[in-house]
Design a protein around this motif. Structure first.
Motif, PDB file in Angstrom:
ATOM      1  N   ARG A 194       0.829  -1.218   0.000  1.00 49.05           N
ATOM      2  CA  ARG A 194       0.000   0.000   0.000  1.00 49.05           C
ATOM      3  C   ARG A 194       0.859   1.262   0.000  1.00 49.05           C
ATOM      4  N   ASP A 195       1.961   1.200  -0.752  1.00 48.35           N
ATOM      5  CA  ASP A 195       2.863   2.343  -0.880  1.00 48.35           C
ATOM      6  C   ASP A 195       2.552   3.043  -2.202  1.00 48.35           C
ATOM      7  N   GLU A 196       1.685   4.055  -2.129  1.00 47.96           N
ATOM      8  CA  GLU A 196       1.214   4.731  -3.341  1.00 47.96           C
ATOM      9  C   GLU A 196       2.359   5.348  -4.133  1.00 47.96           C
ATOM     10  N   LYS A 197       3.211   6.085  -3.460  1.00 41.90           N
ATOM     11  CA  LYS A 197       4.287   6.804  -4.141  1.00 41.90           C
ATOM     12  C   LYS A 197       5.216   5.839  -4.872  1.00 41.90           C
ATOM     13  N   ARG A 198       5.632   4.803  -4.188  1.00 39.74           N
ATOM     14  CA  ARG A 198       6.544   3.835  -4.790  1.00 39.74           C
ATOM     15  C   ARG A 198       5.867   3.071  -5.938  1.00 39.74           C
ATOM     16  N   ALA A 199       4.599   2.748  -5.764  1.00 38.23           N
ATOM     17  CA  ALA A 199       3.868   2.030  -6.816  1.00 38.23           C
ATOM     18  C   ALA A 199       3.733   2.893  -8.070  1.00 38.23           C
ATOM     19  N   ARG A 200       3.451   4.177  -7.897  1.00 40.57           N
ATOM     20  CA  ARG A 200       3.342   5.075  -9.058  1.00 40.57           C
ATOM     21  C   ARG A 200       4.680   5.201  -9.776  1.00 40.57           C
ATOM     22  N   GLU A 201       5.740   5.384  -9.008  1.00 43.97           N
ATOM     23  CA  GLU A 201       7.069   5.502  -9.607  1.00 43.97           C
ATOM     24  C   GLU A 201       7.435   4.231 -10.373  1.00 43.97           C
TER      25      GLU A 201
END
Length: 235
Positions: A194-201
Motif C-alpha cells: 500500500r505504498d502509493e508513491k513507490r507504486a506510481r514511480e
C-alpha cells in the motif's frame, strides 16, 4: 441506454457475444494486425446471423480495432510505431492515477491476482522458461479493481489497446531487458504494501522499459512494414 423489446431485445446479447469473441481475438492477436475479416465467413464461424455480426464489427470499428475497406471487407487495425507511441503515451499519463486508486481500494486478494496475471502475461527472462499468456489481461484487470466506476469506464478502452500492442510485441520476441522484471516486481511489492508513491514511480518505470522493448521488437517486425498505413475507407 435501454434495451429494446422483441427481436431487438434478443439481438443485443448475440451481438455482445460476437463483439466479445472478436475483441479477445484481436487483443490476443489471434487475429493479427492487418488481418482481413469477411462478415459472411465470420457470421458462419460464430454461428450467428448477419445483423449481430455486423453490429459487432461496427462496435470493433468504433473502439478503434477494425475498419471497413471498400470491396475487401473488414481489416483488423494495423499496429504502427506511431500508434504504439500514442497508446503508451496516453497510458503513461493515466497509469499513475489508476495505480493510486488500486493501492487505496483493491483488496489484498485482488492485488495478489494482479501479480499472477502480470507475471503470466510477460514472464521476462529467461525466455525459454515460460511462454507469455496473451489472454491474461492484467491491465484491464487493473482498471476493474481500481474501485472507481468512472475511472474503470474511462481506463478500460485504453487498457485494451495497451494490451493489444504489447501482445503483438510479445508474439515477435520476449522482453529481454532485465530492468522490466525488476521494476515489475517493485511495482507489485509496493502495491501489496500500500505504498502509493513507490507504486506510481515503479509503474512508470515499467511503462518506459516495456515501451522501449516493444519499439525494439517492432522496429524489426516485417508485419509493421507490410501493412499500408493509409487505406481507402468504404463510403
Amino acid at each position: 441506454m435501454t434495451e429494446g423489446n422483441g427481436s431487438q431485445g434478443k439481438a443485443r446479447p448475440m451481438s455482445d457475444k460476437a463483439y466479445e469473441t472478436l475483441l479477445e481475438a484481436v487483443v490476443s492477436c489471434e487475429l493479427v494486425p492487418g488481418a482481413w475479416i469477411k462478415a459472411s465467413e465470420l457470421s458462419e464461424s460464430l454461428g450467428l446471423g448477419r445483423t449481430p455480426t455486423m453490429q459487432a464489427l461496427q462496435r470493433l470499428e468504433a473502439a478503434g480495432f477494425a475498419r471497413p475497406v471498400k470491396r475487401k471487407g473488414w481489416q483488423v487495425a494495423p499496429v504502427t510505431l506511431q500508434s504504439v507511441h500514442d497508446i503508451l503515451e496516453a497510458f503513461e499519463l493515466t497509469a499513475p492515477g489508476l495505480v493510486t486508486l488500486v493501492v487505496r481500494n483493491a483488496t489484498d486478494e485482488q492485488i495478489a491476482t494482479l501479480g499472477q496475471l502480470v507475471t503470466a502475461w510477460a514472464p521476462g527472462r529467461p525466455p525459454s522458461e515460460t511462454m507469455p499468456d496473451l489472454k491474461a489481461a492484467p491491465i484491464r484487470y487493473l482498471a476493474h479493481i481500481c474501485g472507481n466506476p468512472m475511472m474503470t469506464e474511462m481506463a478500460l478502452p485504453l487498457a485494451t489497446h495497451v494490451e493489444r500492442v504489447l501482445n503483438f510485441g510479445l508474439l515477435q520476441d520476449n522482453f529481454l531487458d532485465s530492468a522490466y522484471v525488476r521494476w515489475r516486481n517493485v511495482f507489485l511489492e509496493a502495491a501489496a504494501a500500500r505504498d502509493e508513491k513507490r507504486a506510481r514511480e515503479a509503474v512508470l518505470k515499467v511503462i518506459h522499459v516495456g515501451g522501449a522493448e516493444v519499439n525494439r521488437i517492432l522496429q524489426g517486425a516485417q508485419s509493421i512494414r507490410s501493412v499500408p498505413l493509409h487505406i481507402e475507407r468504404a463510403s
